[in-house]
Enzyme design. Structure first.
Site, mmCIF file in Angstrom:
data_model
loop_
_atom_site.group_PDB
_atom_site.id
_atom_site.type_symbol
_atom_site.label_atom_id
_atom_site.label_comp_id
_atom_site.label_asym_id
_atom_site.label_seq_id
_atom_site.Cartn_x
_atom_site.Cartn_y
_atom_site.Cartn_z
ATOM 1 N N GLY A 1 48.835 37.352 45.060
ATOM 2 C CA GLY A 1 48.042 36.524 44.148
ATOM 3 C C GLY A 1 46.873 37.353 43.836
ATOM 4 C CD GLN B 1 40.942 38.600 44.170
ATOM 5 O OE1 GLN B 1 41.941 38.030 43.775
ATOM 6 N NE2 GLN B 1 40.962 39.376 45.161
ATOM 7 C CB CYS C 1 41.157 39.495 50.304
ATOM 8 S SG CYS C 1 40.670 39.154 48.658
ATOM 9 C CG LEU C 2 44.906 42.455 46.196
ATOM 10 C CD1 LEU C 2 45.457 42.201 44.819
ATOM 11 C CD2 LEU C 2 45.617 43.646 46.679
ATOM 12 C CG HIS D 1 43.506 33.973 49.528
ATOM 13 N ND1 HIS D 1 43.146 34.718 50.567
ATOM 14 C CD2 HIS D 1 43.230 34.719 48.534
ATOM 15 C CE1 HIS D 1 42.597 35.874 50.355
ATOM 16 N NE2 HIS D 1 42.468 36.032 48.962
ATOM 17 C CD GLU D 2 44.750 34.545 44.833
ATOM 18 O OE1 GLU D 2 43.759 34.858 44.429
ATOM 19 O OE2 GLU D 2 45.275 35.176 45.795
ATOM 20 C CG HIS E 1 39.515 34.936 45.312
ATOM 21 N ND1 HIS E 1 38.609 35.579 45.799
ATOM 22 C CD2 HIS E 1 40.719 35.144 45.706
ATOM 23 C CE1 HIS E 1 39.060 36.531 46.496
ATOM 24 N NE2 HIS E 1 40.197 36.311 46.458
HETATM 25 ZN ZN ZN Z 1 41.695 37.480 47.722
#
Ligand code: ZN
Length: 177
Positions: free
Chosen positions: A48, A53, A101-102, A143-144, A147
């Protein structure tokens, strides 16, 4: 043509801002952002990615659950763009599981999430969609969704004892396989 975007790393203010709603998902600028996010998340082996991000403070994310080296147990789904997402209801039942997480490379943590959720979002063609997600896709959505409201998974970790390095996480996962 889609271009790979740089991924904002923890500490960047854009990751802590509340993202703005998108008035019209069909706008060319939104469509090309979605294309860029699709190639960026695939290249990074993510499941995701949210617009903040890639330095765009907009209420948009991609859920792209797929088997990959970072998430060897993820169910395979067609990647889908979710615009102006809303959480309609959540199960009382919660479960802790590992997330990464990226924007926070090298770290995994145990994060409690609702096991089942009801959501509403706009598709990239501007259609309203209501859906129910369970287990891993529900976890990705939560999670997204965090964000786009400036929340990171580390905010939800209950103890520093429930954080491990990604290297250690992968070692544990593959040694049990
Ligand atoms: Zn993330």
């Amino acid at each position: 043509m889609a271009i790979m975007r740089q991924i904002a790393q923890m500490g960047q203010p854009v990751l802590r801002a509340v993202a703005a709603r998108i008035p019209d998902p069909r706008e060319p600028v939104v469509q090309s952002l979605i294309e860029d996010m699709l190639v960026t998340v695939a290249d990074a082996n993510g499941v995701g990615i949210a617009a903040p991000q890639v330095f765009e403070s907009l209420a948009l994310f991609i859920v792209a659950s797929n088997l990959n080296p970072r998430y060897p147990q993820a169910p395979v789904m067609e990647p889908i763009a979710m615009i102006n997402p809303e959480l309609l209801w959540t199960s009382d039942e919660m479960i802790k599981d590992w997330e990464g997480c990226l924007s926070i490379p090298g770290l995994r943590g145990l994060v409690p999430r609702h096991t089942r959720i009801g959501v509403r979002y706009l598709t990239r063609t501007g259609e309203v969609r209501e859906e129910e997600f369970v287990d891993f896709p529900a976890r990705i959505f939560q999670h997204e969704f965090d964000h786009v409201r400036g929340v990171l998974f580390i905010d939800r970790i209950e103890s520093t004892l429930e954080m491990v390095s990604e290297k250690e996480y992968l070692r544990r996962m593959y040694s049990h396989a």
